[in-house]
Design a protein around this motif. Structure first.
Motif, PDB file in Angstrom:
ATOM      1  N   THR A  73     -50.676   8.117 -33.407  1.00 21.20           N
ATOM      2  CA  THR A  73     -50.447   9.409 -32.772  1.00 21.20           C
ATOM      3  C   THR A  73     -51.167   9.591 -31.441  1.00 21.20           C
ATOM      4  O   THR A  73     -50.584  10.121 -30.495  1.00 21.20           O
ATOM      5  CB  THR A  73     -50.868  10.534 -33.743  1.00 21.20           C
ATOM      6  OG1 THR A  73     -50.179  10.351 -34.975  1.00 21.20           O
ATOM      7  CG2 THR A  73     -50.528  11.889 -33.194  1.00 21.20           C
ATOM      8  N   ASN A  81     -54.899  16.766 -28.358  1.00 27.25           N
ATOM      9  CA  ASN A  81     -53.884  17.303 -29.273  1.00 27.25           C
ATOM     10  C   ASN A  81     -54.026  16.722 -30.675  1.00 27.25           C
ATOM     11  O   ASN A  81     -53.929  17.449 -31.659  1.00 27.25           O
ATOM     12  CB  ASN A  81     -52.481  17.022 -28.734  1.00 27.25           C
ATOM     13  CG  ASN A  81     -52.119  17.916 -27.579  1.00 27.25           C
ATOM     14  OD1 ASN A  81     -52.534  19.065 -27.508  1.00 27.25           O
ATOM     15  ND2 ASN A  81     -51.360  17.384 -26.641  1.00 27.25           N
ATOM     16  N   ALA A  82     -54.238  15.425 -30.764  1.00 32.49           N
ATOM     17  CA  ALA A  82     -54.368  14.792 -32.082  1.00 32.49           C
ATOM     18  C   ALA A  82     -55.611  15.303 -32.810  1.00 32.49           C
ATOM     19  O   ALA A  82     -55.544  15.637 -33.996  1.00 32.49           O
ATOM     20  CB  ALA A  82     -54.429  13.269 -31.928  1.00 32.49           C
ATOM     21  N   THR A  84     -57.197  18.114 -32.346  1.00 32.35           N
ATOM     22  CA  THR A  84     -56.976  19.516 -32.691  1.00 32.35           C
ATOM     23  C   THR A  84     -56.142  19.635 -33.967  1.00 32.35           C
ATOM     24  O   THR A  84     -56.483  20.388 -34.876  1.00 32.35           O
ATOM     25  CB  THR A  84     -56.266  20.247 -31.542  1.00 32.35           C
ATOM     26  OG1 THR A  84     -57.103  20.196 -30.399  1.00 32.35           O
ATOM     27  CG2 THR A  84     -55.971  21.684 -31.897  1.00 32.35           C
ATOM     28  N   ALA A  85     -55.070  18.882 -34.036  1.00 28.98           N
ATOM     29  CA  ALA A  85     -54.213  18.922 -35.225  1.00 28.98           C
ATOM     30  C   ALA A  85     -54.980  18.466 -36.463  1.00 28.98           C
ATOM     31  O   ALA A  85     -54.852  19.067 -37.540  1.00 28.98           O
ATOM     32  CB  ALA A  85     -52.980  18.040 -35.009  1.00 28.98           C
ATOM     33  N   ILE A  86     -55.804  17.438 -36.310  1.00 26.19           N
ATOM     34  CA  ILE A  86     -56.585  16.932 -37.432  1.00 26.19           C
ATOM     35  C   ILE A  86     -57.564  17.994 -37.921  1.00 26.19           C
ATOM     36  O   ILE A  86     -57.686  18.233 -39.127  1.00 26.19           O
ATOM     37  CB  ILE A  86     -57.333  15.639 -37.044  1.00 26.19           C
ATOM     38  CG1 ILE A  86     -56.338  14.496 -36.844  1.00 26.19           C
ATOM     39  CG2 ILE A  86     -58.378  15.269 -38.090  1.00 26.19           C
ATOM     40  CD1 ILE A  86     -56.918  13.281 -36.139  1.00 26.19           C
ATOM     41  N   VAL A  88     -57.489  21.314 -37.563  1.00 23.17           N
ATOM     42  CA  VAL A  88     -56.786  22.438 -38.199  1.00 23.17           C
ATOM     43  C   VAL A  88     -56.297  22.028 -39.589  1.00 23.17           C
ATOM     44  O   VAL A  88     -56.472  22.772 -40.560  1.00 23.17           O
ATOM     45  CB  VAL A  88     -55.635  22.946 -37.317  1.00 23.17           C
ATOM     46  CG1 VAL A  88     -54.779  23.970 -38.056  1.00 23.17           C
ATOM     47  CG2 VAL A  88     -56.177  23.554 -36.018  1.00 23.17           C
ATOM     48  N   ALA A  89     -55.720  20.835 -39.708  1.00 26.63           N
ATOM     49  CA  ALA A  89     -55.234  20.363 -41.010  1.00 26.63           C
ATOM     50  C   ALA A  89     -56.391  20.180 -41.993  1.00 26.63           C
ATOM     51  O   ALA A  89     -56.267  20.511 -43.180  1.00 26.63           O
ATOM     52  CB  ALA A  89     -54.466  19.056 -40.838  1.00 26.63           C
ATOM     53  N   ALA A 122     -56.195  27.478 -34.609  1.00 20.59           N
ATOM     54  CA  ALA A 122     -55.039  26.739 -34.098  1.00 20.59           C
ATOM     55  C   ALA A 122     -54.585  27.294 -32.753  1.00 20.59           C
ATOM     56  O   ALA A 122     -54.307  26.536 -31.815  1.00 20.59           O
ATOM     57  CB  ALA A 122     -53.899  26.784 -35.117  1.00 20.59           C
ATOM     58  N   ARG A 126     -54.865  25.389 -29.167  1.00 15.28           N
ATOM     59  CA  ARG A 126     -53.664  25.192 -28.359  1.00 15.28           C
ATOM     60  C   ARG A 126     -53.867  25.729 -26.941  1.00 15.28           C
ATOM     61  O   ARG A 126     -53.431  25.098 -25.971  1.00 15.28           O
ATOM     62  CB  ARG A 126     -52.469  25.884 -29.037  1.00 15.28           C
ATOM     63  CG  ARG A 126     -51.176  25.645 -28.340  1.00 15.28           C
ATOM     64  CD  ARG A 126     -50.790  24.159 -28.447  1.00 15.28           C
ATOM     65  NE  ARG A 126     -49.721  23.887 -27.533  1.00 15.28           N
ATOM     66  CZ  ARG A 126     -49.689  22.883 -26.676  1.00 15.28           C
ATOM     67  NH1 ARG A 126     -50.676  22.018 -26.615  1.00 15.28           N
ATOM     68  NH2 ARG A 126     -48.689  22.724 -25.869  1.00 15.28           N
TER      69      ARG A 126
END
Length: 131
Positions: A73, A81-82, A84-86, A88-89, A122, A126
């Motif tokens: 990714t 971005n990666a 951040t997504a990690i 939040v998840a 999140a 963003r």
């Protein structure tokens, strides 16, 4: 986490996704073995493996999947971005585990404010990543 993902992605670009995932785990295994030997911790607790619940062994499988997905990714969406997504998840998963008391963890009372906090995290992440 951002540096680890960056290093793993750099490795993956050159030797491949699954190859880098394997190599990262081999290097980590050797590092853990050396730490155990240097600190003199020993292997005394391995006789307790039969007492570990089945889900206690899933961390290794999840680790392989996570490293693979990070290597795949980051080059496509970027480190920010990666990561951040990690994050939040991870927090969403942690709140779920806590609220269910899953996998032997202490059950924590679910708060709807937790969801608001995750949503704000999140959104804030963003905003930081807007171009």
């Amino acid at each position: 986490m951002a540096l680890q993902g960056t290093f793993n992605a750099a490795l993956g670009k050159i030797i491949g996704l699954w190859e880098s995932t394997l190599l990262v785990h081999l290097i980590g295994s050797v590092a853990a073995l050396l730490i155990i030997i240097i600190l003199g911790v020993g292997f005394n607790n391995f006789d307790k493996l039969s007492s570990v619940p089945w889900y206690g062994f899933l961390g290794g499988i999840l680790n392989v999947l996570i490293i693979y997905l990070v290597v795949r990714t980051i080059p496509k969406v970027g480190v920010g971005n990666a990561t951040t997504a990690i994050i939040v998840a991870q927090i969403l998963t942690a709140v779920l585990v806590d609220s269910l008391g899953a996998f032997g963890m202490k059950k924590m009372e679910f708060q709807y404010l937790d969801l608001l906090g995750i949503a704000l995290l999140a959104v804030g992440a963003r905003i930081l990543l807007l171009e």
